[in-house]
Every structure is written in structure tokens, then in C-alpha cells.
Design a protein around this motif. Structure first.
Motif, PDB file in Angstrom:
ATOM      1  N   GLN A  34       2.483 -10.657  57.895  1.00 17.07           N
ATOM      2  CA  GLN A  34       1.408 -10.147  57.047  1.00 17.07           C
ATOM      3  C   GLN A  34       1.017  -8.728  57.439  1.00 17.07           C
ATOM      4  OE1 GLN A  34      -1.381 -13.339  57.822  1.00 17.07           O
ATOM      5  NE2 GLN A  34      -1.052 -14.252  55.785  1.00 17.07           N
ATOM      6  N   GLN A  35       0.979  -8.489  58.739  1.00 16.91           N
ATOM      7  CA  GLN A  35       0.622  -7.152  59.218  1.00 16.91           C
ATOM      8  C   GLN A  35       1.686  -6.126  58.850  1.00 16.91           C
ATOM      9  OE1 GLN A  35      -2.320  -6.557  60.535  1.00 16.91           O
ATOM     10  NE2 GLN A  35      -1.991  -4.369  60.874  1.00 16.91           N
ATOM     11  N   GLU A  36       2.935  -6.520  58.898  1.00 18.47           N
ATOM     12  CA  GLU A  36       4.024  -5.609  58.531  1.00 18.47           C
ATOM     13  C   GLU A  36       3.893  -5.178  57.072  1.00 18.47           C
ATOM     14  OE1 GLU A  36       7.443  -3.286  58.579  1.00 18.47           O
ATOM     15  OE2 GLU A  36       6.205  -4.071  60.209  1.00 18.47           O
ATOM     16  N   LYS A  37       3.600  -6.127  56.208  1.00 20.63           N
ATOM     17  CA  LYS A  37       3.428  -5.808  54.792  1.00 20.63           C
ATOM     18  C   LYS A  37       2.254  -4.868  54.592  1.00 20.63           C
ATOM     19  CE  LYS A  37       2.725  -7.961  50.272  1.00 20.63           C
ATOM     20  NZ  LYS A  37       2.549  -9.256  49.533  1.00 20.63           N
ATOM     21  N   LEU A  38       1.160  -5.136  55.287  1.00 24.55           N
ATOM     22  CA  LEU A  38      -0.033  -4.291  55.190  1.00 24.55           C
ATOM     23  C   LEU A  38       0.244  -2.878  55.695  1.00 24.55           C
ATOM     24  CD1 LEU A  38      -3.113  -4.284  54.569  1.00 24.55           C
ATOM     25  CD2 LEU A  38      -3.476  -4.857  56.975  1.00 24.55           C
TER      26      LEU A  38
ATOM     27  N   ALA B 166       3.986   6.820  59.207  1.00 23.61           N
ATOM     28  CA  ALA B 166       3.523   5.734  60.069  1.00 23.61           C
ATOM     29  C   ALA B 166       2.375   6.204  60.955  1.00 23.61           C
ATOM     30  CB  ALA B 166       4.677   5.218  60.920  1.00 23.61           C
ATOM     31  N   LYS B 167       2.432   7.469  61.385  1.00 29.42           N
ATOM     32  CA  LYS B 167       1.384   8.005  62.246  1.00 29.42           C
ATOM     33  C   LYS B 167       0.046   8.026  61.530  1.00 29.42           C
ATOM     34  CE  LYS B 167       0.171  12.052  65.046  1.00 29.42           C
ATOM     35  NZ  LYS B 167       0.606  13.393  65.499  1.00 29.42           N
ATOM     36  N   GLU B 168       0.046   8.457  60.286  1.00 25.74           N
ATOM     37  CA  GLU B 168      -1.195   8.493  59.510  1.00 25.74           C
ATOM     38  C   GLU B 168      -1.653   7.083  59.153  1.00 25.74           C
ATOM     39  OE1 GLU B 168      -3.186  11.096  58.747  1.00 25.74           O
ATOM     40  OE2 GLU B 168      -1.879  12.161  60.166  1.00 25.74           O
ATOM     41  N   ALA B 169      -0.693   6.192  58.859  1.00 30.95           N
ATOM     42  CA  ALA B 169      -1.041   4.814  58.512  1.00 30.95           C
ATOM     43  C   ALA B 169      -1.686   4.111  59.697  1.00 30.95           C
ATOM     44  CB  ALA B 169       0.201   4.062  58.072  1.00 30.95           C
ATOM     45  N   ALA B 170      -1.242   4.447  60.924  1.00 32.80           N
ATOM     46  CA  ALA B 170      -1.749   3.791  62.121  1.00 32.80           C
ATOM     47  C   ALA B 170      -3.192   4.153  62.421  1.00 32.80           C
ATOM     48  CB  ALA B 170      -0.870   4.141  63.321  1.00 32.80           C
ATOM     49  N   LYS B 171      -3.700   5.204  61.770  1.00 33.09           N
ATOM     50  CA  LYS B 171      -5.096   5.572  61.980  1.00 33.09           C
ATOM     51  C   LYS B 171      -6.048   4.566  61.329  1.00 33.09           C
ATOM     52  CE  LYS B 171      -4.268  10.554  62.356  1.00 33.09           C
ATOM     53  NZ  LYS B 171      -4.533  11.897  61.782  1.00 33.09           N
ATOM     54  N   ILE B 172      -5.535   3.843  60.351  1.00 27.81           N
ATOM     55  CA  ILE B 172      -6.366   2.901  59.610  1.00 27.81           C
ATOM     56  C   ILE B 172      -5.852   1.462  59.721  1.00 27.81           C
ATOM     57  CG2 ILE B 172      -5.146   3.040  57.407  1.00 27.81           C
ATOM     58  CD1 ILE B 172      -8.976   3.146  57.860  1.00 27.81           C
ATOM     59  N   SER B 173      -4.580   1.310  60.144  1.00 26.39           N
ATOM     60  CA  SER B 173      -3.983  -0.017  60.243  1.00 26.39           C
ATOM     61  C   SER B 173      -2.952  -0.031  61.374  1.00 26.39           C
ATOM     62  CB  SER B 173      -3.311  -0.400  58.915  1.00 26.39           C
ATOM     63  OG  SER B 173      -2.726  -1.682  58.999  1.00 26.39           O
ATOM     64  N   ALA B 174      -2.993  -1.059  62.201  1.00 28.72           N
ATOM     65  CA  ALA B 174      -2.065  -1.148  63.328  1.00 28.72           C
ATOM     66  C   ALA B 174      -0.677  -1.560  62.867  1.00 28.72           C
ATOM     67  CB  ALA B 174      -2.581  -2.145  64.350  1.00 28.72           C
TER      68      ALA B 174
ATOM     69  N   SER C  39      -8.752   5.632  64.953  1.00 27.75           N
ATOM     70  CA  SER C  39      -9.853   6.056  64.092  1.00 27.75           C
ATOM     71  C   SER C  39     -11.024   5.084  64.164  1.00 27.75           C
ATOM     72  CB  SER C  39      -9.364   6.166  62.649  1.00 27.75           C
ATOM     73  OG  SER C  39     -10.437   6.477  61.787  1.00 27.75           O
ATOM     74  N   PHE C  40     -12.224   5.600  64.053  1.00 25.31           N
ATOM     75  CA  PHE C  40     -13.442   4.798  64.015  1.00 25.31           C
ATOM     76  C   PHE C  40     -13.345   3.771  62.880  1.00 25.31           C
ATOM     77  CE2 PHE C  40     -17.901   4.763  62.118  1.00 25.31           C
ATOM     78  CZ  PHE C  40     -18.356   3.746  62.949  1.00 25.31           C
ATOM     79  N   GLU C  41     -13.561   2.491  63.207  1.00 25.00           N
ATOM     80  CA  GLU C  41     -13.510   1.423  62.208  1.00 25.00           C
ATOM     81  C   GLU C  41     -14.785   0.594  62.309  1.00 25.00           C
ATOM     82  OE1 GLU C  41      -9.961  -0.917  62.434  1.00 25.00           O
ATOM     83  OE2 GLU C  41      -8.609   0.792  62.150  1.00 25.00           O
ATOM     84  N   PRO C  42     -15.790   0.922  61.539  1.00 22.39           N
ATOM     85  CA  PRO C  42     -17.067   0.194  61.645  1.00 22.39           C
ATOM     86  C   PRO C  42     -16.971  -1.272  61.215  1.00 22.39           C
ATOM     87  CG  PRO C  42     -17.071   1.683  59.755  1.00 22.39           C
ATOM     88  CD  PRO C  42     -15.845   1.991  60.537  1.00 22.39           C
ATOM     89  N   TRP C  43     -15.942  -1.622  60.488  1.00 20.59           N
ATOM     90  CA  TRP C  43     -15.783  -2.998  59.984  1.00 20.59           C
ATOM     91  C   TRP C  43     -15.031  -3.931  60.941  1.00 20.59           C
ATOM     92  CZ3 TRP C  43     -13.486   1.404  57.969  1.00 20.59           C
ATOM     93  CH2 TRP C  43     -12.108   1.553  58.242  1.00 20.59           C
TER      94      TRP C  43
END
Length: 265
Positions: free
Chosen positions: A157-161, A172-180, A240-244
Motif C-alpha cells: 500500500q505504501q509503495e502505491k502511495l 522520489a526526493k520531493e515525494a519523500a518530503k510528504i510520504s515515506a 517535512s513538518f506533518e501536523p497530521w
């Protein structure tokens, strides 16, 4: 007969005996000839006995087998492993620590998110469920509605996300700022979850969540129930800061899972 009467008595006896003997012989001869020309017929239906000699070392013929159709469906039992995929080292990926995927059987439902065709049900590790329920009930007593957006996730599921984030952000570098990346998400542990304010659904997984009553209540009270913010501003992991995004560290097992990450706070 007159001839016989003139003969002496003894002679008559002999003549009669001779005549009788000759008659018997003649009758017997005719009887034998008749039986020779008409042989006795044996019954054709008389039982016969057949003897089959056994052959040494012969292989007996296999009995016929029948395949009986049924309406039952075979049940496939798959093995459930404690860890589906296990990182080989503690090397970070874009600031994210590796995490093994927990056993899905250790998860328990905590609520649902969205409605209709988009509705999904979220779960957490059983150690964190009771603490999460207590926390949300305490918040509702003061009018704050905390909703789980995402809980336990498999590596698939994480791979798809993550791939979807790459398409949105270009790398991938930019994506990793919001999703591992897959294999590096705290969600694999079952101790982490994303939260939102039920009164402001349009602020789900956005930086605007910081301006909701739910976020303000969490920053003041979440620690009382064993939860902490995973990625505050200027964290040493460089994420990145993730308040959620919050994680449960209220048990020794949960705290041990995040030991490396907590040292980077």
C-alpha cells in the motif's frame, strides 16, 4: 410243441434253456448296436471348473477409482508471517528510518474515513487502540472531533502511495518530503496514524490542519495518552513538518520501535 412232448423230460429242459439263451444273446446284440449308433447326450449346462495358475511377482490390477464431484471449495490456507519485508539495515531513505511490516492480525479497527465508494476502515496495533479511544473520547467531551484518516499500512500500500506522490511532485526526493518510501513508513508498525478534524474535512492531510481545534487539542493533550507528533518543524531527520502524523509511544514495545527516530527529535 408236440416235438418237445415226445422227448424225455431232461432233454426238453435242455432244449428250452438253449432256446432261451440264444434269444438272450440275440437281444443283447441288437441292444449294443442300437446304443452305439445313438451316443448318450450330456447336459450342456453342467458347471465347469476353471483353474487359473498364479504367476509369481505379478502386479495385481489396480482397482478403478471414481471422482465424486462436490459443491465444496478447497480452502487455501496461507501462512501469516510476523514480518512481510524486513529492512536489511538502519540506513535512512530521504530522512526516513526503515520499519518492518507488522502482522496484520495484531491490528484492531479504530474507525472509518470518508463515505460511499471512498470509505475505508482504519486499524492500529492492539496496544495503541485503547489509548487512542480514550484520547478521542476525552477530546469530544470538550467539543473536539478527532478522526483517523490512515492507520496501519502494508508495504504494498505504501509503495502505491509513494509512486502517486512521485507523479505529483516529479521525483522520489520531493515525494519523500510528504510520504515515506515503501519499507520506511511508520505506518507499517501499526503504531502511527494520520489524524484530522471532523469539523473541517477539507483540511485533511494539509498544512492547514495546524489551524484546527483538533491539532491544538492534540499538541496540548496527546502526550497524556501516549501519542506524540512524529515530524515537528525542524526535526533532525529532515522530514517535512506533518501536523497530521502522530505515533503511539505509550508502551515499552511501541517506544522501542521508534527509538532511533525519537533520538532525532
Amino acid at each position: 410243441m408236440r416235438f418237445l412232448s415226445k422227448l424225455p423230460y431232461l432233454t426238453r429242459i435242455l432244449v428250452i434253456a438253449t432256446v432261451v439263451a440264444v434269444g438272450v444273446v440275440i437281444c443283447g446284440t441288437f441292444a449294443m448296436r442300437f446304443s452305439a449308433s445313438n451316443p448318450q447326450v450330456q447336459a450342456k449346462n453342467s458347471p465347469t471348473k476353471t483353474t487359473v495358475a498364479s504367476q509369481p511377482n505379478s502386479i495385481p490390477a489396480a482397482l478403478p477409482t471414481a471422482i465424486i464431484p462436490t459443491n465444496s471449495t478447497p480452502i487455501e490456507v496461507s501462512k501469516i508471517t510476523q514480518v512481510q519485508k524486513k529492512p536489511t539495515s538502519n540506513q535512512l531513505a530521504y530522512g526516513h528510518f526503515p520499519y518492518t511490516q507488522a502482522n496484520s492480525n495484531q491490528m484492531m479497527l479504530i474507525g472509518s474515513y470518508a463515505t460511499g465508494a471512498d470509505q475505508r476502515f482504519e486499524s492500529l496495533n492492539t496496544e495503541a487502540v485503547q489509548a487512542f479511544m480514550k484520547m478521542t473520547y476525552a477530546a469530544r467531551e470538550v467539543g473536539v472531533w478527532i478522526i483517523p484518516v490512515s492507520g496501519f499500512r502494508t508495504i504494498e500500500q505504501q509503495e502505491k502511495l509513494f509512486q502517486e506522490q512521485i507523479k505529483r511532485r516529479g521525483s522520489a526526493k520531493e515525494a519523500a518530503k510528504i510520504s515515506a518510501p515503501a519499507g520506511y513508513s511508520e505506518h507499517h508498525t501499526g503504531f502511527a496514524l494520520d489524524l484530522t478534524d471532523g469539523k473541517f474535512p477539507k483540511k485533511d492531510i494539509t498544512f492547514e490542519f495546524e489551524n484546527t481545534d483538533a491539532y491544538r487539542w492534540l499538541t496540548s493533550h496527546a502526550k497524556e495518552f501516549g501519542f506524540e507528533l512524529s515530524f515537528p518543524r525542524n526535526n533532525k531527520q529532515g522530514v517535512s513538518f506533518e501536523p497530521w502524523h502522530w505515533r503511539y509511544v505509550g508502551s515499552s514495545d511501541a517506544a522501542a520501535v521508534f527509538a532511533n527516530a525519537r533520538n532525532q527529535r
